[in-house]
Design a protein around this motif. Sequence first.
Motif, short mmCIF file in Angstrom:
data_model
loop_
_atom_site.label_atom_id
_atom_site.label_comp_id
_atom_site.label_asym_id
_atom_site.label_seq_id
_atom_site.Cartn_x
_atom_site.Cartn_y
_atom_site.Cartn_z
N UNK A 92 0.81 -1.22 0.00
CA UNK A 92 0.00 0.00 0.00
C UNK A 92 0.84 1.27 0.00
N UNK A 93 2.14 1.14 0.15
CA UNK A 93 3.00 2.32 0.04
C UNK A 93 4.36 1.93 -0.51
N UNK A 94 5.03 2.95 -1.04
CA UNK A 94 6.39 2.85 -1.53
C UNK A 94 7.29 3.68 -0.62
N UNK A 95 8.55 3.27 -0.52
CA UNK A 95 9.54 4.04 0.21
C UNK A 95 10.70 4.37 -0.73
N UNK A 96 11.10 5.65 -0.72
CA UNK A 96 12.25 6.06 -1.52
C UNK A 96 13.52 5.99 -0.68
N UNK A 97 14.51 5.29 -1.20
CA UNK A 97 15.83 5.28 -0.60
C UNK A 97 16.57 6.49 -1.16
N UNK A 98 16.51 7.58 -0.44
CA UNK A 98 17.07 8.83 -0.96
C UNK A 98 17.38 9.78 0.19
N UNK A 99 18.31 10.70 -0.06
CA UNK A 99 18.57 11.78 0.87
C UNK A 99 18.87 11.32 2.28
N UNK A 100 19.80 10.38 2.44
CA UNK A 100 20.12 9.89 3.78
C UNK A 100 20.57 11.02 4.69
N UNK A 101 21.14 12.08 4.09
CA UNK A 101 21.59 13.22 4.91
C UNK A 101 20.43 13.98 5.55
N UNK A 102 19.20 13.71 5.12
CA UNK A 102 18.05 14.38 5.72
C UNK A 102 17.48 13.63 6.93
N UNK A 103 17.96 12.42 7.16
CA UNK A 103 17.42 11.61 8.25
C UNK A 103 17.96 12.05 9.59
N UNK A 104 17.10 12.05 10.60
CA UNK A 104 17.59 12.38 11.95
C UNK A 104 18.59 11.35 12.45
N UNK A 105 19.86 11.74 12.54
CA UNK A 105 20.88 10.88 13.11
C UNK A 105 21.41 9.79 12.20
N UNK A 106 21.06 9.79 10.92
CA UNK A 106 21.46 8.68 10.05
C UNK A 106 22.60 9.07 9.13
N UNK A 107 23.48 8.14 8.91
CA UNK A 107 24.53 8.30 7.92
C UNK A 107 25.19 6.95 7.71
N UNK A 108 25.67 6.73 6.50
CA UNK A 108 26.46 5.54 6.23
C UNK A 108 25.79 4.24 6.61
N UNK A 109 26.34 3.59 7.60
CA UNK A 109 25.88 2.26 8.00
C UNK A 109 24.41 2.27 8.40
N UNK A 110 23.96 3.31 9.09
CA UNK A 110 22.57 3.39 9.52
C UNK A 110 21.62 3.42 8.33
N UNK A 111 21.98 4.17 7.29
CA UNK A 111 21.14 4.23 6.09
C UNK A 111 21.10 2.87 5.41
N UNK A 112 22.22 2.17 5.38
CA UNK A 112 22.24 0.84 4.78
C UNK A 112 21.33 -0.12 5.53
N UNK A 113 21.30 -0.03 6.84
CA UNK A 113 20.43 -0.89 7.63
C UNK A 113 18.96 -0.59 7.35
N UNK A 114 18.62 0.68 7.24
CA UNK A 114 17.25 1.04 6.92
C UNK A 114 16.87 0.52 5.53
N UNK A 115 17.78 0.68 4.57
CA UNK A 115 17.50 0.19 3.21
C UNK A 115 17.24 -1.32 3.24
#
Length: 286
Positions: free
Chosen positions: A193-216
């Motif tokens: 029922x929804x799509x998620x865009x893997x984009x703009x990791x720099x906009x996430x609260x507290x996320x970068x690098x490894x954290x973004x990969x885990x979310x993806x």
Amino acid sequence: MSSAAALPRGACDCHVHVVGAAGRYPMDPDRPYTPAPAGVQDLRAHLARLSLERAVIVQPSVYGTDNRCLLDALREMDGAARGIAVVADDADDRTLERLAAAGVAGVRLNLESTGRGDPDAVRGSLAKWSPRLAGLDWHVQIYASFQTMAAALDGLDALRVPLVLDHFAMVPAGTPAGDAGLARLLAWLRDGRLYVKLSGAYRLPGAAGHAARELAGMFIAANPDRILWASDWPHTNRDPGKERTQVSAYRRVDPAGLFAEIHDWLPGEALLRKVLVDNPAALYRF
């Protein structure tokens, strides 16, 4: 980029902005920031650097509901782009049909840039737009905080159009797996029922690098058929201390880093093709 890691034909960047010359495309006086021009020629160069062939041009908040720059960009892209518009609440059917004929595939609700975080407002907007957009085979793209969107999903079971959530659904890094809002979001994702865009990791609260990969990885595991990738080019930003009418520089994002990010988040040819080609082709009707 290395030919050994070439992307599949028809690969799409699902979230870019085009900013035209100020004299031709005046910005909203109440805009939250002022970006420099980034035109179609610049967009084509960006796509070429990453071996991408298609793009989804998203109306930036600085233009409000004036979609002229978006429509002109779609015309210049000559079929290689689709658009996401921002429309006025009182837009009539003729306006929507004109946008659809030009290549627009959905509307965007931008709550994050404008500082609005009311789940009831999200539900109200979706309840109003859902019946009208369903007839056009459009979707609604939402840029909102994770907390706002997770709360808004409760009560949207009758929604008649797909949702697309910007920038990893803005899930903060370190959100526990047992978080109720995250569980609700993942359930919607699994159900398609929804799509998620893997984009703009720099906009996430507290996320970068490894954290973004885990979310993806978490989102892909839930439903790879509802995942999109995007660069967030040209990486808009508001410089600290700048007045909203002063030009803020774009973030400096290395194209080689973006290319590596694609392969890091989307390992394997089958997943690359699904996320970069098949999913965008289905949702945006390329």
